[in-house]
Each structure stands twice: as C-alpha cells, then as structure tokens.
Design a protein around this motif. Structure first.
Motif, PDB file in Angstrom:
ATOM      1  N   LEU A 169       0.829  -1.198   0.000  1.00 53.77           N
ATOM      2  CA  LEU A 169       0.000   0.000   0.000  1.00 53.77           C
ATOM      3  C   LEU A 169       0.869   1.256   0.000  1.00 53.77           C
ATOM      4  O   LEU A 169       0.633   2.201  -0.780  1.00 53.77           O
ATOM      5  CB  LEU A 169      -0.925  -0.001   1.213  1.00 53.77           C
ATOM      6  N   ALA A 170       1.883   1.293   0.861  1.00 51.78           N
ATOM      7  CA  ALA A 170       2.757   2.460   0.961  1.00 51.78           C
ATOM      8  C   ALA A 170       3.511   2.693  -0.346  1.00 51.78           C
ATOM      9  O   ALA A 170       3.673   3.844  -0.794  1.00 51.78           O
ATOM     10  CB  ALA A 170       3.736   2.288   2.123  1.00 51.78           C
ATOM     11  N   LEU A 184      -5.172  14.191  -2.272  1.00 48.84           N
ATOM     12  CA  LEU A 184      -6.132  13.311  -2.929  1.00 48.84           C
ATOM     13  C   LEU A 184      -5.597  11.888  -2.997  1.00 48.84           C
ATOM     14  O   LEU A 184      -6.347  10.923  -2.788  1.00 48.84           O
ATOM     15  CB  LEU A 184      -6.452  13.833  -4.329  1.00 48.84           C
ATOM     16  N   ALA A 185      -4.319  11.743  -3.269  1.00 51.96           N
ATOM     17  CA  ALA A 185      -3.710  10.415  -3.276  1.00 51.96           C
ATOM     18  C   ALA A 185      -3.859   9.737  -1.909  1.00 51.96           C
ATOM     19  O   ALA A 185      -4.165   8.540  -1.825  1.00 51.96           O
ATOM     20  CB  ALA A 185      -2.235  10.513  -3.661  1.00 51.96           C
ATOM     21  N   GLU A 186      -3.664  10.513  -0.836  1.00 53.97           N
ATOM     22  CA  GLU A 186      -3.813   9.973   0.519  1.00 53.97           C
ATOM     23  C   GLU A 186      -5.250   9.513   0.764  1.00 53.97           C
ATOM     24  O   GLU A 186      -5.482   8.459   1.367  1.00 53.97           O
ATOM     25  CB  GLU A 186      -3.419  11.042   1.549  1.00 53.97           C
ATOM     26  N   ARG A 187      -6.222  10.287   0.315  1.00 58.07           N
ATOM     27  CA  ARG A 187      -7.633   9.927   0.528  1.00 58.07           C
ATOM     28  C   ARG A 187      -7.966   8.625  -0.200  1.00 58.07           C
ATOM     29  O   ARG A 187      -8.675   7.770   0.339  1.00 58.07           O
ATOM     30  CB  ARG A 187      -8.546  11.046   0.044  1.00 58.07           C
ATOM     31  N   GLU A 193      -7.613   1.125   1.715  1.00 53.61           N
ATOM     32  CA  GLU A 193      -7.195   0.363   2.892  1.00 53.61           C
ATOM     33  C   GLU A 193      -8.334   0.112   3.872  1.00 53.61           C
ATOM     34  O   GLU A 193      -8.474  -0.998   4.397  1.00 53.61           O
ATOM     35  CB  GLU A 193      -6.079   1.117   3.617  1.00 53.61           C
ATOM     36  N   ARG A 194      -9.199   1.107   4.127  1.00 56.31           N
ATOM     37  CA  ARG A 194     -10.130   1.048   5.249  1.00 56.31           C
ATOM     38  C   ARG A 194     -11.603   0.873   4.861  1.00 56.31           C
ATOM     39  O   ARG A 194     -12.423   0.618   5.744  1.00 56.31           O
ATOM     40  CB  ARG A 194     -10.010   2.333   6.072  1.00 56.31           C
ATOM     41  N   SER A 195     -11.968   1.025   3.609  1.00 53.63           N
ATOM     42  CA  SER A 195     -13.394   0.963   3.259  1.00 53.63           C
ATOM     43  C   SER A 195     -13.944  -0.438   3.485  1.00 53.63           C
ATOM     44  O   SER A 195     -13.238  -1.437   3.325  1.00 53.63           O
ATOM     45  CB  SER A 195     -13.603   1.374   1.804  1.00 53.63           C
ATOM     46  N   PRO A 196     -15.217  -0.540   3.882  1.00 53.82           N
ATOM     47  CA  PRO A 196     -15.839  -1.856   4.049  1.00 53.82           C
ATOM     48  C   PRO A 196     -15.775  -2.665   2.753  1.00 53.82           C
ATOM     49  O   PRO A 196     -15.769  -2.098   1.649  1.00 53.82           O
ATOM     50  CB  PRO A 196     -17.290  -1.509   4.408  1.00 53.82           C
ATOM     51  N   ASP A 197     -15.735  -3.965   2.883  1.00 51.56           N
ATOM     52  CA  ASP A 197     -15.651  -4.835   1.711  1.00 51.56           C
ATOM     53  C   ASP A 197     -16.758  -4.539   0.704  1.00 51.56           C
ATOM     54  O   ASP A 197     -16.528  -4.585  -0.510  1.00 51.56           O
ATOM     55  CB  ASP A 197     -15.732  -6.302   2.136  1.00 51.56           C
ATOM     56  N   ALA A 198     -17.956  -4.237   1.192  1.00 53.12           N
ATOM     57  CA  ALA A 198     -19.094  -3.981   0.303  1.00 53.12           C
ATOM     58  C   ALA A 198     -18.862  -2.761  -0.572  1.00 53.12           C
ATOM     59  O   ALA A 198     -19.390  -2.678  -1.687  1.00 53.12           O
ATOM     60  CB  ALA A 198     -20.375  -3.799   1.113  1.00 53.12           C
ATOM     61  N   LYS A 286      -2.568  -7.312  -4.684  1.00 56.08           N
ATOM     62  CA  LYS A 286      -1.343  -7.243  -3.892  1.00 56.08           C
ATOM     63  C   LYS A 286      -1.489  -6.286  -2.715  1.00 56.08           C
ATOM     64  O   LYS A 286      -0.796  -6.427  -1.710  1.00 56.08           O
ATOM     65  CB  LYS A 286      -0.173  -6.804  -4.771  1.00 56.08           C
ATOM     66  N   VAL A 287      -2.384  -5.304  -2.866  1.00 51.89           N
ATOM     67  CA  VAL A 287      -2.588  -4.318  -1.801  1.00 51.89           C
ATOM     68  C   VAL A 287      -3.615  -4.809  -0.793  1.00 51.89           C
ATOM     69  O   VAL A 287      -3.408  -4.738   0.420  1.00 51.89           O
ATOM     70  CB  VAL A 287      -3.027  -2.973  -2.408  1.00 51.89           C
ATOM     71  N   ARG A 288      -4.738  -5.320  -1.297  1.00 48.84           N
ATOM     72  CA  ARG A 288      -5.799  -5.800  -0.417  1.00 48.84           C
ATOM     73  C   ARG A 288      -6.669  -6.789  -1.188  1.00 48.84           C
ATOM     74  O   ARG A 288      -7.248  -6.441  -2.214  1.00 48.84           O
ATOM     75  CB  ARG A 288      -6.648  -4.637   0.087  1.00 48.84           C
ATOM     76  N   ARG A 289      -6.752  -7.986  -0.717  1.00 49.03           N
ATOM     77  CA  ARG A 289      -7.534  -9.008  -1.395  1.00 49.03           C
ATOM     78  C   ARG A 289      -8.962  -9.005  -0.824  1.00 49.03           C
ATOM     79  O   ARG A 289      -9.241  -9.617   0.197  1.00 49.03           O
ATOM     80  CB  ARG A 289      -6.893 -10.378  -1.243  1.00 49.03           C
TER      81      ARG A 289
END
Length: 597
Positions: A169-170, A184-187, A193-198, A286-289
């Motif tokens: 991610l970094a 904007l890139a940070e948002r 990274e943090r949004s719910p799977d849905a 690779k970032v989040r499955r």
C-alpha cells in the motif's frame, strides 16, 4: 404442513424515510447477520414464475439451492423476500418487515416476520432456530441503524474490512503521489485500505468524489493513475437501462459487444458508452484481497430510483399506492412493457392499468399523490412490476466520460474496443478546428518553421480543450478533432481556444499569418477503434466538420439553439442566424457565427 413463524416488533426513534436506505441495503445486512456468500445463475428460459435466478449457498450447515424471486417493496413502508427451495431442508421461506409511523412521535415501529415451511416435520426445529436467528439479527441491526441515524453513532456497515498489505500500500501510494495531488492520493489510499468490503469490491469514483466534495473528473483521473501505480484495478460494468444495476462485468473494453441483456428485467438493450458502460475500480490484489463475494444481488439499495416493486400473479390484480411526491414516473413490467405516470395534485383519485405481453395500457396515467393504482396482469406469467422515478441523478463514471479524459488515452491506449464493434454514444459534442494560412507558411518560411508553429498551436489547443473536460481525439494535418460529454463545455472550450490562440498568434513568430476557425455540433455518434486509438464517427462528427468549413478565421460556427446561453457573453459578437443545409441532416440548421470582440 404448518409453516414455522417468528415475529418481532421494535420501536425506533428515527423517521421511516431516514431508516429506509440502510435497512434495505440487503447485501451489507446479510454480511453482518452472518449469512454465507451466494452464487447466482440464471433460471431456465420458459418458466412461468417471476424468479429469474437460482441461488446456491449454505444455511444452518446445509447446502441449499433456491429460486430467488424479485424482492417486493413499497418505499418507505414495507419490504419482503420470497424464496422457493430446490435443495435443502426448506420448501420455501418468506421474510418481510414493515415500517409504520408512531402516532404523536417522529419515530417508527418496525414489525419483522419470518415464515418457512420444511420438507419434513423432523426439520421444523432447524427452521424455527434459523427463523429466530434471522429475526433477532434484523432487530439488532435495526437498533444499530437507528442509533447511527438518530444519535450519530458509528454506522454498523463499516464492517467487515479485509486486511491490506501495508508495504504494498505504501509503495503504491508513493507512486501515485508522483502524478496526483498528494492530499487526494492519501484519501484514495485510505479508502482502499479502510473501506468496508461492500464498498471496496466496486468503487464508484463519482460517489466518493461527491462524498469528499472533490471534483468528479479529478477523482476519476486520479483513480486512473492509481491503476498503473498498483493501487487499484479497473473494471467495466454493463448497466441495465431499467434497473440500472450491473448486468455483467469485464476487465477489458475489447470484451464488450454491441448488446447487453439483463436477466432480472428480461430485456436486451443496445450498449451506449454514455449510459450502459460504467467504469468501476477495486483494490489491487497485492494491496488488499477483497473477497469477490455476493451476499445479495437485488434490493432497493441497488435501485434507489425504484419506489415500488411487486410480483403480480398471472390473471391477478394488485393495488399499489402512487408515489407521494408530484413528478414524472414510469411503470415497468418484466420484459420491457412500460407506461408513463404523472403524479399531480389535479390527477385522478385512482387508476387501473392492464399489463400485456408487450404493452401496458393505458400508456399514460395521471393521478394524485398516493392514489390507488390497480395493476392487472393479463399475461400467462407472473410479472414483477416497478414504479420508478424518471429523474434520477446518476453517479456512474461512464465509458464515454473516461474516453474524454486525456489520462485514459495516455494510460490505457491499449484498452480498446473490438475493431468490428462500434458502440453508440447517445449524446456527445464534437469540436473541429482548422489553422488558416498554414499551407502557405510551408512555402514562405520553410518546412521546419511552419511545422513548429503548427505543432505549438496543437499544444495551445490541447490545454484549452483539457481545461474544459474534453480530449483531443486526433490531429489531421493542421486540424484538431476534440470530443466532450456535452455541448455547453464544448462551446466554452471553443471560446477558450479562440482566446488563447489570439494571444499565441501575436507572440509566435509568423503567428500573425495564421488564424483559427472552429465548428461545434452535438448529438449521437459512434465510438470505434481506428489506427490503434478510440475514434468517433457518424453524422454528428460530419456535421461538426462541415460547420467548421463554414467558419472564417477567428470564428466559431454552431447551432443557434446550442449557443443560446452564450449569446449575451460580453466577450463575443454574434452574427444574425442563418439557415444552412448540411449534408447528412434532413432539415436546415439555424446557425450563428461567434467572434471575440
């Protein structure tokens, strides 16, 4: 056999209309109450029931297969689910709930009902336990939703969140910051990274842009940069024009054909890049499955423009209430039959419509808010029937919107349509420019100096077009063709082109020997892959080109209709309207010539 039944009632502090959007988000709800993921496949053709999908999942430890019937609801009053089982311990189940305003209060009473019939009396305890668990889960979720709405407690839908790889991610974030505004890139990285799977499984860039109060196209462009940065992946969804949900999803534009089909609505439709093809994103593996799982495929949360949906049995009638707000609506029956509904204070107290195989009669209905509408099904099948809003603000980042972004053409030049598959754009605007005097320059000042002037003028026009959300489709000699999503921005870009070019020609060596003339026209056209790039063709393109040929140096030629909002612009002089005949258009066009003062 007597059905198993479980019920519950709870009083909530919030109003029904505020609770509704969350309580009908069935995919998120099913995730939270512990249901297993569901796999869907179309039902066999020729069935006389309303069910359109077979669903496979596990319930109470059993592998089950059931027919998924269209959900039934009436905003913001009631909602119901009906399933008929092919495999598993149950024969059928129904779960429903109603929202009733509490008299003398702003609150709402929620009544939940679960009913099911088992295939054997020995299995009734399993159904009873499952029913109580489902009702208790719904009641608990309703309490949490009420606290969120009324007391501003955290939303219960912030979970679950699949873990992410902090190192990947970094690294992806740093690559993105090289091309996108850092904040904007940070948002975007935080959302990935943090949004719910849905939310993460189908990221809609315009939705998050609206939530963040950021410009839609800037967020969309940033998401495109996030693809090669390794933060997200791009997907293309085929969107049904009726239910407006994704009928199919693919990874390449080249996989898209000329026609789509919605199994739920049972209609085929022509694919239009500005209406039926939507760009969505999901985190890079690779970032989040994020598990590619569905817990529910329908419901009001996916179709917020649908206010009422009911199943009407063959030969039967059903009474529903007209929408409470005045406006224009539509009755739609599975298969494509439709009728318009106007809700007005001077409308009728009640109305009756008959649903046939290919039509709904009468085709136009005018009723009071809340009037009784009787739906009579004259077909040989069960039909699910909808009352839906016509005015509905879409948050879809369409394929045409992407094709007018320079970032898309730069970053995804290989993601093209099939060569043999031109796709329609229902509405776009085309700008053509021509640099006058350039041909003579090659003779008078030499090839090198003339070519540099022509090339520099392309940069000037490219910046002006991009500043107004357009894109250069191609250059032809000393001419430019650009595309925009609407005529207003196209005309604004044309005015900007004249303005910046006037400054350029005064400063550039030999610039005073040249001038710019422009033509603008809007309408339907087709997008096709030509010479390894997305190109536009059709009568709209031809007319825009011919209007440019009618212009003199320093002029824009366009339809008077399209220019109305610019006619009082203090920067411009406007000619008297003239009638012109343009090849490819049956009627004469009323055009005006715009010039800078």
């Amino acid at each position: 056999m007597t059905a198993v039944r479980s019920t519950a009632t709870i009083d909530l502090a919030s109003a029904a209309k505020d609770l509704w959007p969350l309580l009908v988000d069935t995919d998120r709800m099913n995730r939270l109450i512990g249901m297993e993921p569901v796999r869907y496949r179309p039902v066999d053709e020729g069935k006389h029931e309303a069910a359109r999908f077979l669903a496979e999942t596990r319930m109470s430890g059993f592998a089950v297969v059931y027919e998924e019937f269209p959900f039934e609801w009436e905003y913001p009053k009631k909602f119901g689910v009906h399933r008929k089982f092919i495999r598993g311990p149950l024969a059928w189940l129904r779960m429903s709930w109603t929202l009733t305003p509490i008299e003398g209060s702003k609150g709402t009473r929620l009544d939940v009902v679960f009913e099911a019939e088992t295939k054997s009396a020995l299995l009734r305890p399993i159904a009873w336990i499952g029913g109580r668990r489902a009702v208790a889960g719904m009641v608990q979720l309703a309490r949490e939703v009420d606290k969120h709405v009324h007391d501003r407690a955290p939303s219960p839908f912030l979970e679950p969140v699949a873990p992410s790889d902090s190192v990947e991610l970094a690294a992806a974030l740093e690559r993105l910051k090289a091309h996108v505004r850092p904040e904007l890139a940070e948002r975007i990285a935080h959302f990935v990274e943090r949004s719910p799977d849905a939310d993460a499984i189908r990221i809609r860039p315009f939705e998050i842009a609206d939530e963040w109060k950021e410009p839609r196209r800037e967020v969309l462009a940033a998401m495109l940069h996030a693809v090669p940065a390794g933060l997200v992946e791009l997907r293309w969804a085929i969107v049904c024009p009726s239910c407006r949900t994704a009928a199919e999803e693919m990874t390449e534009l080249s996989e898209i054909g000329k026609e789509g089909h919605c199994q739920m609505c049972d209609i085929a439709f022509e694919l239009e890049l500005d209406r039926a093809v939507e760009a969505t994103f999901r985190p890079h593996d690779k970032v989040r499955r994020v598990p590619a799982q569905f817990f529910c495929m329908g419901g009001p949360a996916r179709t917020p423009h649908v206010l009422t949906q009911m199943i009407v049995a063959s030969g039967a009638s059903l009474e529903v209430a007209a929408p409470a707000e005045e406006g224009r609506y539509r009755i739609f029956s599975r298969g494509g039959a439709r009728a318009s509904v106007e809700v007005s204070a001077d409308g009728a107290e009640k109305a009756s419509v008959r649903i046939g195989e290919d039509a709904i009669k009468p085709t136009d209905v005018r009723v009071k808010p809340g009037a009784a509408i009787t739906l009579q099904n004259d077909t040989g099948d069960e039909r699910h029937v909808k009352i839906e809003r016509l005015a509905y603000a879409s948050a879809a980042a369409t394929a045409h919107e992407l094709s007018t972004l320079g970032e898309f053409r730069a970053l995804f030049s290989t993601d093209l349509l099939k060569r043999e598959t031109p796709l329609k754009v229902a509405r776009c605007a085309i700008l053509f420019s021509d640099l006058t005097g350039s041909t003579a320059l090659y003779t008078e000042v030499g090839d090198a100096a003339a070519f540099r002037l022509v090339d520099d003028h392309f940069d000037v026009l490219r910046d002006a077009v991009a500043a107004h959300d357009g894109t250069i489709v191609k250059t032809m000699g000393d001419a430019v063709m650009a595309a925009f999503t609407d005529e207003r921005t196209c005309i604004a870009a044309a005015i900007e082109c004249l303005t910046v070019f006037e400054a350029f020609r005064k400063k550039a060596k030999n610039g005073e020997r040249t001038n710019l003339k422009l033509g603008v026209y809007g309408g339907a056209c087709y997008v096709v892959t030509a010479n390894g790039a997305l190109d536009y063709f059709g009568s709209t393109v031809n007319v825009a080109s011919r209007l440019q040929h009618l212009a003199e140096g320093g002029e824009i030629v366009l339809e008077k209709r399209a220019a109305e909002s610019f006619l009082k612009d203090a920067r411009l002089t406007v000619s008297d309207p003239t009638q012109v005949r343009v090849k490819g258009i049956e009627h004469a066009l009323e055009v005006v010539h715009l010039r800078l003062r």
